[in-house]
Scaffold this motif. Structure first.
Motif, short mmCIF file in Angstrom:
data_model
loop_
_atom_site.label_atom_id
_atom_site.label_comp_id
_atom_site.label_asym_id
_atom_site.label_seq_id
_atom_site.Cartn_x
_atom_site.Cartn_y
_atom_site.Cartn_z
N HIS A 1 7.35 23.41 -15.23
CA HIS A 1 8.75 23.06 -15.07
C HIS A 1 9.65 24.03 -15.83
CE1 HIS A 1 11.42 19.29 -14.39
NE2 HIS A 1 12.05 20.39 -14.06
N LYS B 1 2.36 20.35 -16.39
CA LYS B 1 3.58 20.06 -15.64
C LYS B 1 4.81 20.52 -16.41
CE LYS B 1 6.96 16.99 -14.32
NZ LYS B 1 8.01 16.34 -15.06
N PHE C 1 8.31 28.35 -14.73
CA PHE C 1 8.14 28.99 -13.43
C PHE C 1 9.24 29.99 -13.12
CE2 PHE C 1 6.11 29.58 -9.54
CZ PHE C 1 7.06 29.69 -8.56
N ILE C 2 10.48 29.57 -13.28
CA ILE C 2 11.57 30.50 -12.96
C ILE C 2 11.55 31.73 -13.88
CG2 ILE C 2 14.06 30.75 -12.82
CD1 ILE C 2 13.68 28.99 -10.66
N ALA D 1 9.16 24.69 -6.37
CA ALA D 1 8.44 25.96 -6.53
C ALA D 1 7.51 26.16 -5.36
CB ALA D 1 7.65 25.93 -7.83
N PHE E 1 20.09 27.39 -8.67
CA PHE E 1 19.77 28.79 -8.96
C PHE E 1 18.37 29.07 -8.46
CE2 PHE E 1 19.69 32.75 -11.01
CZ PHE E 1 18.47 32.90 -11.63
N GLY E 2 18.19 30.18 -7.81
CA GLY E 2 16.86 30.48 -7.31
C GLY E 2 16.46 31.90 -7.58
N ALA E 3 15.17 32.10 -7.71
CA ALA E 3 14.63 33.45 -7.89
C ALA E 3 13.51 33.61 -6.87
CB ALA E 3 14.08 33.61 -9.31
N GLY F 1 17.95 19.33 -13.02
CA GLY F 1 16.64 19.60 -13.59
C GLY F 1 15.48 19.57 -12.61
N ARG F 2 15.76 19.39 -11.35
CA ARG F 2 14.65 19.38 -10.39
C ARG F 2 14.26 20.80 -10.03
NH1 ARG F 2 16.40 16.34 -5.34
NH2 ARG F 2 18.48 16.61 -6.18
N LEU F 3 12.98 21.05 -9.99
CA LEU F 3 12.48 22.39 -9.68
C LEU F 3 11.67 22.34 -8.40
CD1 LEU F 3 11.80 25.34 -10.63
CD2 LEU F 3 9.77 24.36 -11.62
N VAL G 1 8.67 31.72 -5.01
CA VAL G 1 10.03 31.26 -4.77
C VAL G 1 10.27 30.06 -5.65
CG1 VAL G 1 11.52 30.17 -3.07
CG2 VAL G 1 10.08 32.06 -2.40
N GLY G 2 11.32 30.12 -6.45
CA GLY G 2 11.62 28.99 -7.32
C GLY G 2 13.09 28.64 -7.22
N ARG G 3 13.38 27.34 -7.20
CA ARG G 3 14.77 26.91 -7.11
C ARG G 3 14.95 25.80 -8.13
NH1 ARG G 3 15.48 30.38 -4.33
NH2 ARG G 3 15.84 30.66 -2.12
N ILE G 4 15.98 25.90 -8.93
CA ILE G 4 16.21 24.83 -9.90
C ILE G 4 17.62 24.30 -9.75
CG2 ILE G 4 16.79 26.44 -11.77
CD1 ILE G 4 15.00 24.26 -13.41
N LEU H 1 9.15 19.37 -9.02
CA LEU H 1 9.01 18.77 -10.35
C LEU H 1 10.34 18.20 -10.78
CD1 LEU H 1 6.96 21.63 -12.01
CD2 LEU H 1 6.11 19.59 -10.94
N THR H 2 10.31 17.00 -11.32
CA THR H 2 11.55 16.37 -11.76
C THR H 2 11.41 15.95 -13.21
OG1 THR H 2 10.79 14.19 -11.17
CG2 THR H 2 11.93 15.39 -9.47
N ASN H 3 12.56 15.59 -13.79
CA ASN H 3 12.52 15.12 -15.15
C ASN H 3 12.05 13.68 -15.25
OD1 ASN H 3 13.22 17.31 -16.73
ND2 ASN H 3 15.39 17.08 -16.24
N LEU I 1 17.87 37.13 -6.39
CA LEU I 1 18.30 35.89 -7.02
C LEU I 1 19.22 35.17 -6.04
CD1 LEU I 1 19.30 37.21 -10.53
CD2 LEU I 1 17.26 35.99 -9.94
N VAL J 1 8.97 34.07 -12.53
CA VAL J 1 9.38 34.83 -11.35
C VAL J 1 10.32 35.96 -11.76
CG1 VAL J 1 10.56 34.70 -9.13
CG2 VAL J 1 9.18 32.80 -9.89
N ILE J 2 11.21 35.67 -12.70
CA ILE J 2 12.16 36.71 -13.13
C ILE J 2 11.42 37.83 -13.83
CG2 ILE J 2 14.08 37.16 -14.69
CD1 ILE J 2 15.21 34.49 -13.96
#
Lengths: 332, 74
Positions: free
Chosen positions: B47, B43, B50-51, A141, A118-120, A137-139, A130-133, A159-161, A90, B54-55
């Motif tokens: 959104h 989407k 996804f996280i 991936a 935060f990333g996983a 709210g932007r993701l 790999v994901g980062r948020i 991805l954004t809101n 993480l 992964v977890i």
């Protein structure tokens, strides 16, 4: 990514590839010297049936990008990566500083921003997730999945809101004995394909084609890469009017010099840059100077096992824009 | 996500029988509307999911980490 040459002139929609390549902040990236799996060949007869597999098309300029385009930032950055087991970790990242807002006038407009990310990460030989948020709210991936030994699926998405601002790209890569091909599908009806082939043990040639559905634009590009253990030279030409050349020379085990030239025929924009990359035992120092009056340096110093101190500086003499950043990276 | 494919069903009207033409148009529109609906849902799912995905994948990999390791700062 090498594909930036063709895409750079096509207006916004394709995921911006000019910003740093998907170099994941997993600590000091070990620089691989440009290698060919080549038998030392004084008078070795070239076996054209057994040529090495070329680098992927989008990584054709990777040595130049690694040396000349470090992730410069302005402000304070703190990254903490916590590994839960070999494959899963993480990451927590805090950033406080200014980011530039594009403005019409010559003056740069900077807006102070702060965010927590935060990333996983899950890294497996067969699958990488790999994901980062961010707090807004932007993701981000990234997925890389080896469907079979030769076929790989890569997904890259932001991805954004806000509606209509999200971007995504699916890549299917097929690796043959001495060639690679890739097919891409992106949002805004973007379709692309590229192919690269090893022609001699040192030379590989590639081509790419893309089509942007919403703007009915298409483009074709050609690229070549000449790769020896001591130096790498690449050239790319695209029908969007962009020519990009690069040359990287490995002067010694610790020192690499790189240079880069880009010409955009549509906007009559010419940029040349020259940089160095010192990889020493405790630190990695990269510096570059640009023909647009920009001087930049980036230092990553290893203070302790797993603790890295980062300094970033960029001075733009023409726009009188000075950016300094510092930070700490903890964890692998 | 931006909508795909520009105006495909616009009036062609060059002597085709109106009934057949509108059926093809309607089918095309139907596919487009439902594809867009699908993409929007995908989407949103990506959104939000996804996280967590992964977890979940990470927590189920060997050697299995403990739940408190996920939340503790050490």
């Amino acid at each position: 990514m090498g594909a930036s040459v063709s895409h750079a002139a096509a207006p916004p929609p394709p995921p911006p590839v000019a910003p740093p390549p998907p170099a994941h902040p997993l600590g000091l990236a070990a620089v691989l010297p440009p290698q060919t799996e080549e038998k030392d060949g004084a008078a070795e007869k070239v076996d054209y049936m057994n040529l090495p597999c070329p680098v992927p098309f989008e990584e054709i300029q990777r040595e130049a990008l690694m040396s000349l385009k470090p992730e410069l930032f302005e402000g304070m950055r703190f990254d903490f990566t916590k590994g839960l087991n070999q494959k899963f970790s993480l990451s927590h990242s805090v950033f406080m500083g200014s980011t530039e807002v594009p403005s019409q006038s010559m003056k740069t407009v900077k807006v102070p921003t702060a965010h927590y990310e935060f990333g996983a990460n899950y890294l497996d030989p067969k699958m990488m997730l790999v994901g980062r948020i961010l707090t807004d709210g932007r993701l981000n991936a990234r997925v890389k999945w080896d469907l079979t030994d030769d076929l790989t699926l890569k997904i890259n998405a932001q991805l954004t809101n806000e509606p209509h601002y999200s971007q995504g790209m699916f890549n299917f890569d097929y690796k043959g004995k001495d060639y690679r091909s890739q097919f891409q599908i992106g949002n805004n009806a973007f379709y692309g394909a590229n192919y690269i082939q090893s022609v001699t043990p040192f030379l590989s040639l590639g081509t790419e084609i893309f089509w942007l559905g919403h703007q009915r634009k298409s483009g074709l590009g050609f690229a070549g890469r000449y790769n020896t253990p001591k130096w790498v030279g690449t050239a790319q030409v695209a029908s969007t009017g962009v020519v990009a050349l690069s040359y990287v020379q490995k002067v010694s085990e610790k020192v690499t010099l790189a240079s880069d030239f880009m010409y955009n025929h549509m906007t009559r924009d010419v940029t040349a840059s020259f940089g160095y990359d010192y990889i020493l035992r405790q630190c990695r120092l990269r510096g570059k100077i640009d023909s647009s009056g920009c001087v930049a340096a980036f230092l990553e110093e290893r203070l302790n096992m797993g603790v890295n101190f980062v300094l970033s500086a960029e001075i733009d003499h023409v726009k009188k824009d000075y950016k300094f950043g510092f930070g700490l990276t903890v964890g692998e | 996500m931006a909508m795909r494919g520009g105006g495909g069903g616009g009036g062609k009207g060059k002597g085709k029988p109106p009934a057949a033409e509108s059926k093809a148009e309607a089918a095309g529109k139907f596919v487009k509307v439902w594809t867009t609906w699908g993409m929007k849902k995908a989407k949103v799912a990506a959104h939000w999911g996804f996280i967590p995905l992964v977890i979940v994948v990470g927590m189920n990999s060997e050697p299995k980490p403990q739940l408190f390791q996920l939340l503790s700062p050490v």
